[in-house]
Design a protein around this motif. Structure first.
Motif, PDB file in Angstrom:
ATOM      1  N   GLY A  89       0.786  -1.233   0.000  1.00  0.00           N
ATOM      2  CA  GLY A  89       0.000   0.000   0.000  1.00  0.00           C
ATOM      3  C   GLY A  89       0.812   1.273   0.000  1.00  0.00           C
ATOM      4  N   HIS A  90       2.155   1.156  -0.036  1.00  0.00           N
ATOM      5  CA  HIS A  90       3.007   2.343  -0.060  1.00  0.00           C
ATOM      6  C   HIS A  90       3.786   2.384  -1.374  1.00  0.00           C
ATOM      7  CE1 HIS A  90       2.424   3.388   4.184  1.00  0.00           C
ATOM      8  NE2 HIS A  90       2.259   2.083   4.326  1.00  0.00           N
ATOM      9  N   LEU A  91       3.999   3.595  -1.862  1.00  0.00           N
ATOM     10  CA  LEU A  91       4.779   3.771  -3.085  1.00  0.00           C
ATOM     11  C   LEU A  91       6.180   4.223  -2.686  1.00  0.00           C
ATOM     12  CD1 LEU A  91       1.808   5.245  -4.926  1.00  0.00           C
ATOM     13  CD2 LEU A  91       3.324   3.626  -6.051  1.00  0.00           C
ATOM     14  N   GLU A  92       7.098   3.258  -2.675  1.00  0.00           N
ATOM     15  CA  GLU A  92       8.458   3.540  -2.223  1.00  0.00           C
ATOM     16  C   GLU A  92       9.296   4.033  -3.385  1.00  0.00           C
ATOM     17  OE1 GLU A  92       9.801  -0.186  -0.718  1.00  0.00           O
ATOM     18  OE2 GLU A  92       8.221  -0.289   0.803  1.00  0.00           O
ATOM     19  N   PRO A  93      10.060   5.138  -3.189  1.00  0.00           N
ATOM     20  CA  PRO A  93      10.932   5.616  -4.272  1.00  0.00           C
ATOM     21  C   PRO A  93      11.968   4.548  -4.628  1.00  0.00           C
ATOM     22  CG  PRO A  93      10.734   7.244  -2.524  1.00  0.00           C
ATOM     23  CD  PRO A  93      10.128   5.987  -2.008  1.00  0.00           C
ATOM     24  N   GLU A  94      12.241   4.430  -5.908  1.00  0.00           N
ATOM     25  CA  GLU A  94      13.275   3.492  -6.387  1.00  0.00           C
ATOM     26  C   GLU A  94      14.348   4.283  -7.095  1.00  0.00           C
ATOM     27  OE1 GLU A  94      11.938  -0.841  -7.577  1.00  0.00           O
ATOM     28  OE2 GLU A  94      11.043   0.645  -8.882  1.00  0.00           O
TER      29      GLU A  94
END
Ligand SMILES: [Fe+2]
Ligand SMILES: [Fe+2]
Length: 272
Positions: free
Chosen positions: A265-270
């Motif tokens: 549910g989280h959009l983690e920076p890549e």
């Protein structure tokens, strides 16, 4: 894998024909799965401007999802503005009921809602019916699909972005957006490309990405922002937001690229 070309604020009547042709060339090369146009198709909602906008849409030749902007409602024709504000828009532009729109396939579910209003002319608003629509539309979308909401007026700003005017009732709309599990909010209106995590305490941290588009082809540019559009790629749980900025001698070129991984549910920076 899916690719969305997100364009906005084309303002036919105040558009640059050379940039318009270059944008169409690039869209034809990219072959996006969907072209999202987040409002302000015209400059003053004149018939000849809608005719030009429709000609542009017909030349795209890809699936489209379109919402109207405040400039697509007649400003000076009081009868049309208040009695049937979307009369011309609906006559010329393919759209769903009341200017809302919907696109879905195995990987994407995209809802467009019309935030342009006759009374709150400039800043727009989300209605209670539209909040119910947000909850309803995404209720049966497969878990693995990306959920995307498109409006002309932004409903949230991005981290690091100076304070901007948001659509009326945005705090209430954000509750519906959280309940519906929306991942991305696409919008236009301010003519500045900005993207990042939503900067509101009303959503879980890093749960929603905000992507504002600049003006793609109009001469109504803001300061140094110039003309731009966004290319948004989805590959499984990975999303990539690319801002393509216009350079007079080089055409549309990548100005920024951000990558994210959707996890729990989280959009983690890549990086990379
Ligand atoms: Fe605009
Ligand atoms: Fe606008």
């Amino acid at each position: 894998m899916r690719l969305i070309a997100h364009i906005s604020d084309v303002h036919f009547g105040r558009h640059d024909p050379g940039i318009t042709d270059a944008l169409l060339d690039q869209i034809h090369q990219m072959q996006p799965d969907l072209v999202v146009l987040s409002g302000d198709l015209t400059q003053r909602a004149r018939t000849n401007e809608f005719v030009q906008a429709r000609h542009f849409l017909d030349r795209i030749g890809r699936p489209l999802l379109i919402v109207p902007g405040n400039h697509d409602i007649p400003l000076y024709n009081v009868v049309h503005r208040f009695v049937s504000p979307l009369w011309k828009y609906r006559r010329h532009i393919p759209c769903g009921l009341e200017g809302n729109d919907w696109y879905a396939d195995d990987e994407l579910a995209v809802l467009g809602i019309n935030t342009a209003r006759s009374l709150t002319f400039k800043s727009g608003r989300v209605s209670l019916n539209q909040m119910a629509l947000i909850r309803r539309a995404f209720a049966h979308v497969p878990e693995a699909a990306w959920r995307i909401l498109v409006t002309h007026h932004p409903i949230a700003g991005a981290h690091g972005e100076p304070k901007i005017e948001l659509a009326g009732r945005s705090p209430l709309a954000l509750r519906a957006i959280a309940d519906a599990g929306v991942h991305l909010l696409l919008s236009g209106h301010h003519h500045r490309p900005v993207s990042g995590h939503a900067n509101t305490e009303l959503l879980l941290d890093n749960a929603v990405l905000v992507v504002h588009a600049g003006t793609a082809v109009s001469t109504r540019t803001r300061d140094e922002a110039g003309n731009s559009y966004n290319a948004i790629r989805f590959d499984g749980a990975h999303a990539e937001v690319e801002t393509m900025k216009w350079h007079p001698n080089r055409g549309f070129q990548q100005a920024r690229r951000d990558k994210y991984l959707l996890r729990a549910g989280h959009l983690e920076p890549e990086s990379g």
